[in-house]
Design a protein around this motif. Structure first.
Motif, PDB file in Angstrom:
ATOM      1  N   GLY A 397       0.797  -1.219   0.000  1.00  0.00           N
ATOM      2  CA  GLY A 397       0.000   0.000   0.000  1.00  0.00           C
ATOM      3  C   GLY A 397       0.824   1.259   0.000  1.00  0.00           C
ATOM      4  N   GLY A 398       2.155   1.161   0.086  1.00  0.00           N
ATOM      5  CA  GLY A 398       3.025   2.340  -0.005  1.00  0.00           C
ATOM      6  C   GLY A 398       3.007   3.203   1.248  1.00  0.00           C
ATOM      7  N   LEU A 399       3.141   2.572   2.442  1.00  0.00           N
ATOM      8  CA  LEU A 399       3.177   3.338   3.685  1.00  0.00           C
ATOM      9  C   LEU A 399       4.432   4.209   3.734  1.00  0.00           C
ATOM     10  N   SER A 400       4.314   5.294   4.441  1.00  0.00           N
ATOM     11  CA  SER A 400       5.438   6.244   4.453  1.00  0.00           C
ATOM     12  C   SER A 400       6.653   5.689   5.194  1.00  0.00           C
ATOM     13  N   THR A 401       6.491   5.345   6.466  1.00  0.00           N
ATOM     14  CA  THR A 401       7.604   4.809   7.252  1.00  0.00           C
ATOM     15  C   THR A 401       7.092   3.694   8.130  1.00  0.00           C
ATOM     16  N   GLY A 402       8.001   2.837   8.601  1.00  0.00           N
ATOM     17  CA  GLY A 402       7.637   1.755   9.485  1.00  0.00           C
ATOM     18  C   GLY A 402       8.834   0.910   9.813  1.00  0.00           C
ATOM     19  N   ALA A 403       8.587  -0.148  10.596  1.00  0.00           N
ATOM     20  CA  ALA A 403       9.683  -1.012  11.000  1.00  0.00           C
ATOM     21  C   ALA A 403       9.168  -2.424  11.156  1.00  0.00           C
TER      22      ALA A 403
END
Length: 559
Positions: A397-403
């Protein structure tokens, strides 16, 4: 009413065969009689006239030789006798004999008006001895009124005889028609009129007409009556069957557990059975068919537009359209209906048949089966496949940032070996609950297997936010756990972190980076975390545990 009935009976009497057949016979006889009388009179009259002239000619022919002798000899007395003989004929009014030499010229006549005596026949006289010698002529004038009177009398008599014969034949014809046709037809009509449709009554045979068409007609009518009786009997049976089926179908419609509703093109429910009210969870007490008005679709379905699209598609395509739709529910329990919609085209316009089946229990079983397939039975977290798939969906889905976090429980084998598998399961359950408490609602947590876990921290934003989440996770997890009654244990975890999209957006690559980061934590002494930001690994952040692992029952150490 009585006047109308009297007029009807009078009309029936006038139009009956009893009246109409004689009228037709008399009418036909009159027409034929008039024509026959006129033609007969004219024919007889002309024949009588011709006969009168023929009679005069025969009289002259009979006395021609005598007249020739009288003319040849110039014998006056003989001539007078010849003329008198001719005048005996009432058709002759004047006679005359004259010779060619002029010596003999005698004429006699009767006392008649001169205008009534018309020139008649002239016969040439020849010598009795020399057939070719012309010696004079014999002339007879005709009294036409006598011939006409005789012709009229003859024609009248013949015409009268013809008329009497015609009347006799007409009466005989009427009697024959009445006896052979009218009377038996009236009898047949009276019998047919008295027979009740569908009864066992039949026409009686006509004794005097057993070998003609009337008896065959009676047989055909009897055969037709038998056919009608059989048909009506079958119709009664079918009507009884149809009424029974109608009652049965009505009972099925009213007592069916499946909801059945008829809608018009605008979505208004024109007919519904009691099961519909039960399925829609309405507080309606109905014991028979009822109607639904108003904006019932929006009040019933969570997705009213999907139901409206089913109706529109069924009307446009003419095919059966079906879908599972959730209902509006005041409680947390969601009810589901399987909705099948098909279009009908009755004479009054388009109608839509809607069949509703309560599939709430099936949906619950499906949800339970899906939950079991996607969750770990011990910790109730996502299992390996479900967790990875869920995180992949978020990554796509093209999330901005994460881990992505890979978590391994420190010294878990020791706990299993020391305290048993029940203690190990208790540790895993407590750790799962504490991970869920430390994570956010949007984050993904899964048990990969054994003592390994996966966490997907979504939309973490700045690096400081991630550090706070990781510190909170370690603080929650390392709190003492009562693994057995009276036995408390502090358990550490080694956490490897891979940032996305910096490190990668591929789940396999992220797990590989996180695994290497976790290995660094274990090398550093366990119970901590290490972050891979796509370029390098961060310094390992450690969390210390109490030195004493075994504590007294009833004394939970402080966090």
């Amino acid at each position: 009413m009585s006047t109308k009935r009297a007029l009807l009976m009078k009309s029936l009497a006038w139009n009956s065969l009893k009246v109409q057949v004689p009228l037709h016979v008399i009418r036909t006889a009159l027409v034929v009689g008039v024509i026959a009388v006129i033609l007969g009179y004219m024919t007889a009259y002309q024949a009588a006239l011709k006969d009168g002239h023929q009679h005069v000619a025969e009289s002259l022919s009979a006395l021609t030789y005598t007249a020739a002798i009288a003319a040849f000899t110039h014998d006056q007395p003989m001539t007078q006798d010849v003329l008198k003989g001719l005048l005996q004929n009432s058709y002759i009014c004047r006679t005359r004999i004259q010779s060619d030499d002029g010596l003999l010229q005698v004429e006699q006549g009767q006392l008649h008006p001169s205008r009534a005596c018309q020139p008649g026949l002239v016969i040439q006289l020849y010598s009795p001895f020399e057939n070719e010698r012309h010696i004079g002529q014999l002339r007879a004038d005709i009294y036409r009124p006598a011939i006409q009177q005789r012709a009229f009398a003859t024609a009248f008599n013949e015409t009268l005889a013809l008329l009497l014969l015609l009347l006799a034949s007409t009466w005989a014809s009427w009697r024959a028609i009445h006896r052979l046709l009218t009377r038996p037809m009236l009898k047949l009509a009276a019998q047919v009129h008295a027979i009740q449709p569908g009864s066992s009554q039949r026409l009686k045979p006509l004794m005097q007409h057993q070998r003609n068409e009337l008896n065959r007609l009676a047989d055909d009518i009897n055969h037709l009556l038998e056919t009608v009786e059989g048909t009506l009997s079958e119709e009664r049976k079918l009507r009884t069957l149809i009424e029974a089926l109608q009652h049965q179908y009505q009972s099925i419609f009213e007592y069916a557990r499946t909801g059945i509703a008829m809608l018009d093109k605008q979505g208004r429910c024109t007919l519904a059975n009691p099961a519909v009210a039960k399925m829609l969870r309405w507080n309606l007490k109905v014991d028979g068919p009822f109607c639904l008005w108003g904006d019932w679709i929006k009040e019933t379905f969570q997705d009213a537009q999907s139901f409206s699209q089913l109706v529109t598609s069924a009307l446009d395509t003419g095919r059966v359209m079906a879908s599972d739709l959730p209902l509006q529910s005041p409680r947390n329990q969601t009810s589901w209906l399987n909705v099948s919609v098909s279009a009908h085209l009755p004479s009054g316009g388009q109608l839509v048949e809607c069949v509703l089946i309560d599939i709430s229990e099936r949906k619950q079983r499906e949800d339970a089966t899906r939950y079991q397939a996607e969750h770990d039975p011990l910790t109730h977290l996502h299992n390996r496949a479900s967790g990875i798939q869920t995180l992949e969906n978020h990554l796509s889905g093209g999330l901005s940032t994460g881990a992505l976090l890979l978590i391994d429980v420190d010294h878990f084998k020791q706990i299993n070996d020391t305290f048993g598998h029940a203690a190990g399961d208790a540790v895993l359950i407590h750790l799962a609950k504490r991970m869920m408490s430390a994570a956010r609602a949007a984050d993904v947590i899964a048990r990969l297997g054994g003592d390994e876990f996966l966490m997907g921290l979504l939309d973490t934003g700045e690096a400081s936010n991630l550090s706070r989440i990781l510190d909170r996770l370690l603080s929650q997890v390392t709190r003492p756990i009562e693994i057995l009654p009276g036995v408390w244990e502090c358990v550490g975890i080694s956490v490897g972190v891979a940032l996305f999209p910096q490190a990668s957006l591929d789940i396999t690559s992220l797990m590989s980076h996180a695994d290497r980061a976790m290995y660094r934590v274990k090398q550093a002494g366990r119970c901590g975390y290490c972050i891979y930001d796509g370029e390098d690994f961060s310094e390992v952040q450690m969390k210390s545990l109490p030195t004493s692992l075994l504590m007294e029952a009833g004394h939970e150490p402080s966090s």
